[in-house]
Design an enzyme around this catalytic site. Structure first.
Site, PDB file in Angstrom:
ATOM      1  NE  ARG A  53      44.057   5.992  63.287  1.00 33.73           N
ATOM      2  CZ  ARG A  53      44.528   5.629  64.463  1.00 33.73           C
ATOM      3  NH1 ARG A  53      45.217   6.485  65.174  1.00 33.73           N
ATOM      4  NH2 ARG A  53      44.308   4.423  64.918  1.00 33.73           N
ATOM      5  CG  ASP A 165      45.630  11.696  76.221  1.00 27.18           C
ATOM      6  OD1 ASP A 165      45.797  10.530  76.612  1.00 27.18           O
ATOM      7  OD2 ASP A 165      45.823  12.037  75.029  1.00 27.18           O
TER       8      ASP A 165
HETATM    9  C1  LIG Z   1      47.450   3.785  74.398  1.00 30.32           C
HETATM   10  S1  LIG Z   1      46.895   5.152  75.317  1.00 30.32           S
HETATM   11  C2  LIG Z   1      47.181   4.581  76.965  1.00 30.32           C
HETATM   12  C3  LIG Z   1      46.061   4.928  77.906  1.00 30.32           C
HETATM   13  C4  LIG Z   1      46.257   4.446  79.354  1.00 30.32           C
HETATM   14  N1  LIG Z   1      47.410   5.046  79.954  1.00 30.32           N
HETATM   15  C5  LIG Z   1      46.341   2.953  79.416  1.00 30.32           C
HETATM   16  O1  LIG Z   1      47.435   2.394  79.543  1.00 30.32           O
HETATM   17  O2  LIG Z   1      45.302   2.298  79.329  1.00 30.32           O
HETATM   18  C6  LIG Z   1      48.219   6.336  75.082  1.00 30.32           C
HETATM   19  C7  LIG Z   1      47.786   7.772  75.291  1.00 30.32           C
HETATM   20  O3  LIG Z   1      48.937   8.624  75.213  1.00 30.32           O
HETATM   21  C8  LIG Z   1      48.534   9.849  74.647  1.00 30.32           C
HETATM   22  N2  LIG Z   1      49.681  10.590  74.081  1.00 30.32           N
HETATM   23  C9  LIG Z   1      50.331  10.347  72.916  1.00 30.32           C
HETATM   24  N3  LIG Z   1      51.259  11.281  72.700  1.00 30.32           N
HETATM   25  C10 LIG Z   1      51.209  12.140  73.757  1.00 30.32           C
HETATM   26  C11 LIG Z   1      51.928  13.326  74.102  1.00 30.32           C
HETATM   27  N4  LIG Z   1      52.886  13.815  73.307  1.00 30.32           N
HETATM   28  N5  LIG Z   1      51.603  13.967  75.233  1.00 30.32           N
HETATM   29  C12 LIG Z   1      50.629  13.473  76.046  1.00 30.32           C
HETATM   30  N6  LIG Z   1      49.909  12.367  75.778  1.00 30.32           N
HETATM   31  C13 LIG Z   1      50.198  11.703  74.644  1.00 30.32           C
HETATM   32  C14 LIG Z   1      47.539   9.426  73.558  1.00 30.32           C
HETATM   33  O4  LIG Z   1      46.677  10.471  73.177  1.00 30.32           O
HETATM   34  C15 LIG Z   1      46.831   8.256  74.217  1.00 30.32           C
HETATM   35  O5  LIG Z   1      45.580   8.616  74.746  1.00 30.32           O
END
Ligand SMILES: C[S@@+](CC[C@H](N)C(=O)[O-])C[C@H]1O[C@@H](n2cnc3c(N)ncnc32)[C@H](O)[C@@H]1O
Length: 304
Positions: A53, A165
């Site tokens: 990445r 997000d």
């Molecule tokens: C795997 S996805 C889950 C999406 C959805 N909630 C689901 O379960 O289908 C996790 C999300 O958490 C977000 N994320 C990671 N670190 C974060 C942070 N420090 N603050 C806010 N969001 C965060 C990522 O960008 C990502 O889009």
């Protein structure tokens, strides 16, 4: 309907002609940066992923070594734009419409009847819902569609879903509400025709969420690591699914405490399938598979 192009995924194939491998020392430096700015903990097994990445970022900037890239981040990025791109590049955004469908069943069959009962009892016809870590929008749109179905439309109700997000790339996709049509395969046909538009001609193969669904949702960038969060309670429902797994336990605890402080007295918290509050926070009752309800009065920290 005019549909712009859906942006690509970060899960592309291997990089040709990229920089040489990320050394263990460089890995330490970059994973420290990622942790400091996103809370995401990268174990040693993530080195190839981080290499792939970051190498893409180096190539985009015309930078040849990870040392130079680090210098770029620390000396030539005063507004933090590259840092934002770096963080966007390392998030995992896997999501789906109706992912973990039992949560939406609970929402429709348990929570909406309770909301109706409250409306009848106290005349309150409003609901505040937070989708925290909403990725490209499938989760908040599923919440919205579920509520519209269960309530028979939003007329007479004041329903607001705030969807946040850290990753600004996925947020832009979420805000557009446009998906390749294979993404909506989990959406039952009747809901698909009621709440989505199908592209034709140049936009064939794409679907767009209808305006009435989008109108319920406000998308914002929110990084759990940047406190205080610009979200006030009391919230009736918080979805934070499949995000906590990327954090260490002290960070998970801090985030869960932040949720608890904002949940209304009977508020409900939905976590992802491999997540739990066990040993992290108290004051929540287990009411279903990865579903918790706030017990007792709101904490002093819950600010209106
Ligand atoms: C795997 S996805 C889950 C999406 C959805 N909630 C689901 O379960 O289908 C996790 C999300 O958490 C977000 N994320 C990671 N670190 C974060 C942070 N420090 N603050 C806010 N969001 C965060 C990522 O960008 C990502 O889009």
């Amino acid at each position: 309907m005019t549909l712009p192009e859906v942006s690509g995924s970060k899960a592309r194939g291997p990089l040709a002609g990229g920089p040489r491998d990320l050394t263990p020392r460089e890995f330490e430096v970059f994973r420290g940066l990622v942790h400091a700015h996103s809370g995401i903990t990268l174990g040693p097994e993530k080195r190839p992923m981080l290499y792939a990445r970051l190498a893409r970022r180096l190539r985009a900037l015309g930078i040849e070594t990870f040392t130079d890239y680090h210098r770029h981040l620390t000396e030539r990025d005063p507004r933090g734009e590259e840092l934002r791109r770096l963080v966007n590049a390392v998030t995992t955004n896997k999501t789906d419409f109706f992912r973990e469908a039992h949560h939406f069943q609970y929402l429709a069959e348990q929570w909406v009847p309770a909301l109706r009962a409250r409306a009848a009892r106290a005349g309150v016809r409003s609901a505040r819902i937070w989708s925290a870590g909403c990725s490209s929008g499938e989760e908040p749109y599923t919440i919205a569609v579920t509520l519209l179905e269960a309530l028979g439309g939003a007329a007479g109700w004041d329903v607001k879903i705030i969807a946040t997000d850290l990753d600004t790339d996925v947020l832009a996709q979420a805000q557009a509400g446009i998906y390749q049509d294979d993404r909506v395969a989990p959406v039952p046909d009747p809901l698909l025709s009621r709440y989505f538009l199908r592209g034709r001609g140049q936009t064939a193969g794409l679907v767009k969420v209808r305006d009435e669904v989008q109108a319920l949702i406000m998308f914002r960038r929110l990084n759990f690591m940047e406190e205080p969060w610009p979200i006030r309670g009391p919230l009736d429902v918080i979805f934070c699914r499949n995000a906590l797994i990327y954090f260490d336990r002290p960070t998970q605890r801090r985030i869960l405490e932040g949720f608890l402080a904002r949940l209304a007295p009977d508020g409900v918290l939905f976590l992802g399938h491999s997540e739990s509050i066990h040993g992290l926070v108290e004051g929540l009752t287990h009411v279903g598979n990865t579903i918790y309800r706030r017990a007792g009065a709101p904490s002093a920290a819950a600010a209106r």
